[in-house]
Write a protein that holds these residues in place. Structure first.
Motif, mmCIF file in Angstrom:
data_model
loop_
_atom_site.group_PDB
_atom_site.id
_atom_site.type_symbol
_atom_site.label_atom_id
_atom_site.label_comp_id
_atom_site.label_asym_id
_atom_site.label_seq_id
_atom_site.Cartn_x
_atom_site.Cartn_y
_atom_site.Cartn_z
ATOM 1 N N GLY A 18 32.349 8.654 9.983
ATOM 2 C CA GLY A 18 33.778 8.381 10.036
ATOM 3 C C GLY A 18 34.422 9.088 11.202
ATOM 4 O O GLY A 18 33.763 9.442 12.185
ATOM 5 N N ARG A 19 35.731 9.285 11.119
ATOM 6 C CA ARG A 19 36.433 10.002 12.182
ATOM 7 C C ARG A 19 35.907 11.427 12.269
ATOM 8 O O ARG A 19 35.589 12.062 11.265
ATOM 9 C CB ARG A 19 37.938 10.015 11.911
ATOM 10 N N ASP A 85 38.820 11.548 20.034
ATOM 11 C CA ASP A 85 40.091 11.743 19.330
ATOM 12 C C ASP A 85 39.902 12.513 18.014
ATOM 13 O O ASP A 85 40.237 12.030 16.937
ATOM 14 C CB ASP A 85 40.706 10.366 19.065
ATOM 15 N N PRO A 86 39.371 13.730 18.063
ATOM 16 C CA PRO A 86 39.003 14.437 16.834
ATOM 17 C C PRO A 86 40.192 15.025 16.083
ATOM 18 O O PRO A 86 41.297 15.153 16.614
ATOM 19 C CB PRO A 86 38.106 15.561 17.349
ATOM 20 N N ILE A 87 39.917 15.407 14.864
ATOM 21 C CA ILE A 87 40.812 16.236 14.067
ATOM 22 C C ILE A 87 40.285 17.667 14.160
ATOM 23 O O ILE A 87 39.088 17.905 13.972
ATOM 24 C CB ILE A 87 40.834 15.778 12.593
ATOM 25 N N LEU A 88 41.155 18.618 14.489
ATOM 26 C CA LEU A 88 40.755 20.015 14.597
ATOM 27 C C LEU A 88 41.248 20.800 13.392
ATOM 28 O O LEU A 88 42.413 20.696 13.006
ATOM 29 C CB LEU A 88 41.327 20.650 15.863
ATOM 30 N N LYS A 253 40.570 8.230 6.347
ATOM 31 C CA LYS A 253 39.280 7.905 5.753
ATOM 32 C C LYS A 253 38.901 6.462 6.099
ATOM 33 O O LYS A 253 39.745 5.585 6.148
ATOM 34 C CB LYS A 253 39.337 8.066 4.235
ATOM 35 N N GLY A 254 37.613 6.264 6.332
ATOM 36 C CA GLY A 254 37.155 4.916 6.620
ATOM 37 C C GLY A 254 37.316 4.489 8.058
ATOM 38 O O GLY A 254 36.983 3.374 8.434
ATOM 39 N N TRP A 255 37.821 5.397 8.911
ATOM 40 C CA TRP A 255 37.991 5.086 10.325
ATOM 41 C C TRP A 255 36.648 4.912 10.985
ATOM 42 O O TRP A 255 35.704 5.670 10.739
ATOM 43 C CB TRP A 255 38.756 6.205 11.020
ATOM 44 N N LYS A 256 36.508 3.879 11.809
ATOM 45 C CA LYS A 256 35.252 3.612 12.499
ATOM 46 C C LYS A 256 35.440 3.761 14.001
ATOM 47 O O LYS A 256 36.420 3.261 14.546
ATOM 48 C CB LYS A 256 34.733 2.212 12.177
ATOM 49 N N ASN A 257 34.483 4.411 14.625
ATOM 50 C CA ASN A 257 34.504 4.552 16.082
ATOM 51 C C ASN A 257 34.046 3.238 16.710
ATOM 52 O O ASN A 257 32.918 2.826 16.535
ATOM 53 C CB ASN A 257 33.575 5.709 16.505
ATOM 54 N N ALA A 258 34.968 2.590 17.418
ATOM 55 C CA ALA A 258 34.639 1.311 18.038
ATOM 56 C C ALA A 258 33.646 1.509 19.177
ATOM 57 O O ALA A 258 33.002 0.592 19.590
ATOM 58 C CB ALA A 258 35.908 0.638 18.556
#
Length: 258
Positions: A18-19, A85-88, A253-258
């Motif tokens: 996920g992300r 584009d991460p979450i820190l 949640k459920g985000w996909k890296n294109a």
């Protein structure tokens, strides 16, 4: 796992899909201090936990580093592993690196947990006492944390172990002096990403007053204060912390890296 960043071997753990979320630990600890958070988040995200150079199973930096040097290391890590584009999530010292990185780089969201970054008003010797292994050892005697105690402490010892500051390597002593004395308030207005601040009500290392300064300085920030806990609020009230971040990250949640 290990990756070479500018000649320094950096240890990290990655799991999930996920992300991308990066968990950045505090001073004197290691990626193991975030283990229960990592295990929770990996169900919905691709989670990276990093041992900063000088801690855990990562090599020491070749010379005394400041926050900028650690931030450059993080930037290289993100670029080399093609993290988008991460979450820190940064605790204490990890929050310092998160603030500086997010001021000049694209991130999706930030969670600062009892973060450092506002110039301290106490003497240097106080901060050493807060960040020592002995403090962490006592904290892990709290109910609910004992299951993690032995495994976490094994890694938390890192280069410092249970020894006093005077027994740490010269490089890490000098690094700590540079890091503790750096004020990052000038970077906070430059942060564009939504930022969640989570603080222990009784934090004496980075007091709630610091959190309020950050909340005003960061354009899109909100503060949650956990009652009756201190600098390691995310471990002292683990379940409450996990509920808060789960809600904050629900839409990711459920985000996909294109």
């Amino acid at each position: 796992m290990k990756i070479d960043i500018g000649g320094v071997s950096v240890n990290y753990r990655v799991s999930g899909e996920g992300r991308s979320i990066l968990l950045l630990h505090g001073w004197g600890t290691s990626l193991k201090s975030f283990e229960p958070v990592h295990n929770f988040l990996e169900k919905h995200f691709k989670v990276y936990s990093i041992d900063f150079p000088g801690f855990g199973e990562s090599q020491e930096p070749p010379e005394a580093w400041d926050v900028e040097a650690y931030t450059n290391m993080l930037s290289r890590f993100i670029n080399d592993l093609n993290i988008e584009d991460p979450i820190l999530v940064g605790h204490s010292f990890g929050g310092r690196v998160s603030i500086r990185y997010a001021a000049h780089n694209k991130v999706h969201k930030i969670i600062l947990v009892d973060s450092a970054g506002v110039k301290p008003r106490r003497k240097f010797s106080y901060y050493y006492k807060v960040y020592t292994y002995k403090f962490f050892k006592n904290l892990l005697n709290l109910p609910g944390l004992r299951n993690y105690k032995e495994e976490i402490l094994t890694k938390v010892k890192g280069k410092l172990g249970s020894a006093d500051y005077k027994n740490a390597s010269g490089v890490m002593q000098q690094t700590m002096v540079k890091v503790v004395n750096e004020d990052l308030q000038r970077f906070m207005p430059e942060i564009k990403a939504p930022t969640l601040l989570i603080w222990g009500e009784n934090d004496t290392a980075t007091p709630v007053e610091d959190a309020k300064i950050m909340e005003k300085a960061i354009p899109d920030a909100g503060l949650v204060v956990l009652k009756g806990v201190g600098h390691y609020s995310y471990l002292e009230k683990l379940n409450e912390f996990l509920v808060i971040i789960d809600n904050y990250l629900e839409k990711d949640k459920g985000w996909k890296n294109a």
